[in-house]
Design an enzyme around this catalytic site. Structure first.
Site, PDB file in Angstrom:
ATOM      1  N   SER A 303     -13.329  18.454 -12.511  1.00 40.74           N
ATOM      2  CA  SER A 303     -11.931  18.772 -12.223  1.00 40.74           C
ATOM      3  C   SER A 303     -11.041  18.591 -13.459  1.00 40.74           C
ATOM      4  O   SER A 303     -11.173  19.325 -14.427  1.00 40.74           O
ATOM      5  CB  SER A 303     -11.455  17.912 -11.049  1.00 40.74           C
ATOM      6  OG  SER A 303     -10.219  18.337 -10.559  1.00 40.74           O
ATOM      7  N   ASP A 314     -11.715  25.785 -25.775  1.00 35.71           N
ATOM      8  CA  ASP A 314     -11.272  27.175 -25.895  1.00 35.71           C
ATOM      9  C   ASP A 314     -10.234  27.365 -26.988  1.00 35.71           C
ATOM     10  O   ASP A 314     -10.091  28.466 -27.534  1.00 35.71           O
ATOM     11  CB  ASP A 314     -10.717  27.669 -24.561  1.00 35.71           C
ATOM     12  CG  ASP A 314     -11.814  27.969 -23.559  1.00 35.71           C
ATOM     13  OD1 ASP A 314     -12.987  27.700 -23.865  1.00 35.71           O
ATOM     14  OD2 ASP A 314     -11.496  28.481 -22.454  1.00 35.71           O
ATOM     15  N   LYS A 328     -16.236  21.973 -11.160  1.00 39.51           N
ATOM     16  CA  LYS A 328     -15.202  22.026 -10.126  1.00 39.51           C
ATOM     17  C   LYS A 328     -13.958  22.682 -10.718  1.00 39.51           C
ATOM     18  O   LYS A 328     -13.253  22.085 -11.521  1.00 39.51           O
ATOM     19  CB  LYS A 328     -14.847  20.632  -9.606  1.00 39.51           C
ATOM     20  CG  LYS A 328     -13.754  20.644  -8.541  1.00 39.51           C
ATOM     21  CD  LYS A 328     -13.415  19.232  -8.096  1.00 39.51           C
ATOM     22  CE  LYS A 328     -12.326  19.242  -7.025  1.00 39.51           C
ATOM     23  NZ  LYS A 328     -11.021  19.699  -7.553  1.00 39.51           N
TER      24      LYS A 328
END
Length: 531
Positions: A303, A314, A328
């Protein structure tokens, strides 16, 4: 009544209750206008449900506890949704929110049930028990009028007895070494912090280490205080350990990520069937934009931990080190209900800056969903990166052009296999039986006075050099019923010795005495230090 008739009776009830739950949840939607298309359906269904419930309440052959019927039915209704939409009964709300809120009402002790006796491991500094005169090593034999020594009460039951409203009082009867009789102490319960940053310290002259176990309401404040302390100590690089961190509050994760990014960098975006896309970007005011940041993850990082790792990866801001995370990628909102209960409802998916959804599939049921970690291990993923197959249709690019994949967790930039060096059946047995931990507690109990002035983990390790800890532990375990295996003890010696020292360090100094020692045999951390 046979099972077929019972099923025939309950099925329409369960379906009807699903509609009621939908009506209750709808009251708390932030934008009621978005639900206007379906609004005309609810009254008709609600009337039908009222009729059915009225039948049961007024005409059913036996007396029915309607509240209990509804309480038992709601989890069944939610069961066919995603694995993270859950119902929290009112009686469980306080415990469910403690990690998020960051405190609870209690007496302020860490305790361990050692040989059927509740023993104080650590008194919270400045807390209610310290003010009342409770000391590390005290044995609690009675809480109020209830005996807790030598009785069949588990840790959760004993903890519940010690907790209570702020300002309420509880009598603790203790036995203390050197005191001939039990001592009664009256403790006024206070606000006990739930620590979310376990530890922060310098690994070397320029590299800091910070481990956080959740993302709660107070985590950002703890995080920033710890980061400032490390910066003052000369930190040029930070290793943030999110292994076994299962997530928490989305806003907290966003604020922490923001500290490392230049302005207008995408942190994540969320989108759902009833939610338009919402982007979250950095504001450029972060204090640590020039600090190198690497992140440790494991199969139990989930999460908000994955949001943090995904944003760093990224944006090519740092390295992700460890093993593939849980997977998740769903966002829950906690919707309160009128009786004090709540539903944590999945309202959107989140996507990392490259556009990845890292949510693993859940369409084959919860059992398979949660057994995925076990299946990964059996497939060899914990030891071989090459055992992981990627879906080429879920290929994405970081801002720097590196390839990353969606579809199930964050894949680290630097893969570190699970360390099986020194793993033996004896090591597994002494861990499973807790004899290793029990020995460290017994050791601390016998040497508490000698160790009270040791101020850091280095002093503890210097002190422990004089003891043959592994051999002593093996003899202790043998007296408790675990046969020695000298060959396997030798194979596992370094792990056993380091764990013993680390546990004693925790007994003496809490987590700041544990993590620097256990980190010495932590191959993921050691790999991160090399980068």
């Amino acid at each position: 009544m046979n099972k077929s008739n019972l099923r025939a009776l309950l099925t329409p009830i369960v379906l009807a209750l699903a509609i009621v739950l939908g009506m209750m949840i709808n009251r708390f939607l932030p934008d009621r206008g978005q639900m206007s298309v379906a609004a005309g359906v609810y009254p008709q269904m609600g009337n039908k449900l009222d009729v059915i419930l009225g039948m049961i309440q007024h005409s059913y052959v036996d007396t029915v506890n309607m509240t209990e019927l509804i309480e038992n039915s709601i989890p069944i209704i939610l069961n066919d949704l995603d694995p993270h939409t859950i119902y929290i009964p009112a009686k469980d709300m306080q415990r469910a929110n403690e990690g998020i809120i960051g405190n609870f009402g209690g007496v302020g002790v860490q305790f361990y049930k050692y040989l059927d006796t509740v023993t104080v491991v650590k008194v919270v500094p400045g807390g209610p028990s310290e003010k009342a005169g409770i000391l590390d090593g005290d044995r609690i034999i009675r809480v109020g009028d209830s005996v807790v020594a030598g009785v069949n009460k588990n840790t959760d039951q004993i903890m519940a007895m010690m907790r209570g409203e702020f300002g309420s009082k509880v009598d603790l009867t203790i036995v203390r070494r050197g005191e001939p009789k039990p001592i009664k102490k009256t403790v006024t319960r206070g606000s006990i912090p739930v620590k979310s940053v376990d530890v922060a310290y310098m690994l070397n002259d320029t590299t800091g280490y910070l481990k956080t176990n959740t993302f709660g309401m107070v985590t950002y404040m703890e995080f920033m205080n710890a980061m400032e302390s490390l910066k003052q100590a000369g930190m040029k690089k930070i290793i943030i350990d999110l292994r076994e961190n299962e997530g928490g509050v989305l806003e907290t994760a966003i604020k922490m990520i923001n500290e490392f990014l230049d302005a207008d960098k995408l942190i994540l975006y969320t989108q759902g069937n009833a939610r338009a896309r919402m982007d979250f970007t950095s504001n450029g005011q972060g204090r640590y934009k020039d600090i190198r940041v690497d992140v440790l993850i494991s199969e139990f990082s989930a999460s908000a931990s994955e949001i943090f790792a995904g944003a760093i990866q990224d944006n090519d801001r740092g390295l992700i080190i460890g093993r593939r995370s849980f997977g998740k990628g769903l966002v829950q909102e906690q919707r309160p209900l009128s009786d004090g209960s709540a539903v944590r409802l999945t309202v959107a998916r989140y996507y990392t800056p490259s556009g990845r959804s890292i949510q693993k599939p859940y369409d084959q049921g919860k059992e398979k969903y949660y057994s995925d970690i076990y299946n990964r291990m059996m497939h060899g993923e914990f030891s071989q990166r090459d055992s992981i197959t990627f879906d080429e249709n879920l290929k994405y690019q970081t801002v720097g052009g590196r390839t990353v994949y969606g579809g199930g967790g964050i894949m680290p930039d630097v893969f570190v296999p699970a360390d099986t060096t020194g793993a033996t059946r004896y090591l597994a047995a002494v861990t499973r039986t807790q004899f290793l931990y029990d020995y460290t507690f017994d050791f601390m109990d016998r040497h508490r006075n000698e160790m009270k002035d040791l101020k850091d983990y280095k002093a503890i390790q210097r002190y422990l050099k004089q003891f043959d800890l592994v051999n002593e532990m093996a003899n202790y375990a043998a007296r408790r019923g675990l046969k020695r295996n000298d060959k396997e003890i030798k194979e596992s010696y370094q792990i056993l010795r380091t764990r013993i020292e680390a546990y004693i360090g925790r007994h003496a100094l809490d987590d700041i005495g544990f993590y620097p020692i256990i980190g010495q045999i932590d191959n993921t951390l050691q790999e991160a230090i090399k980068q």
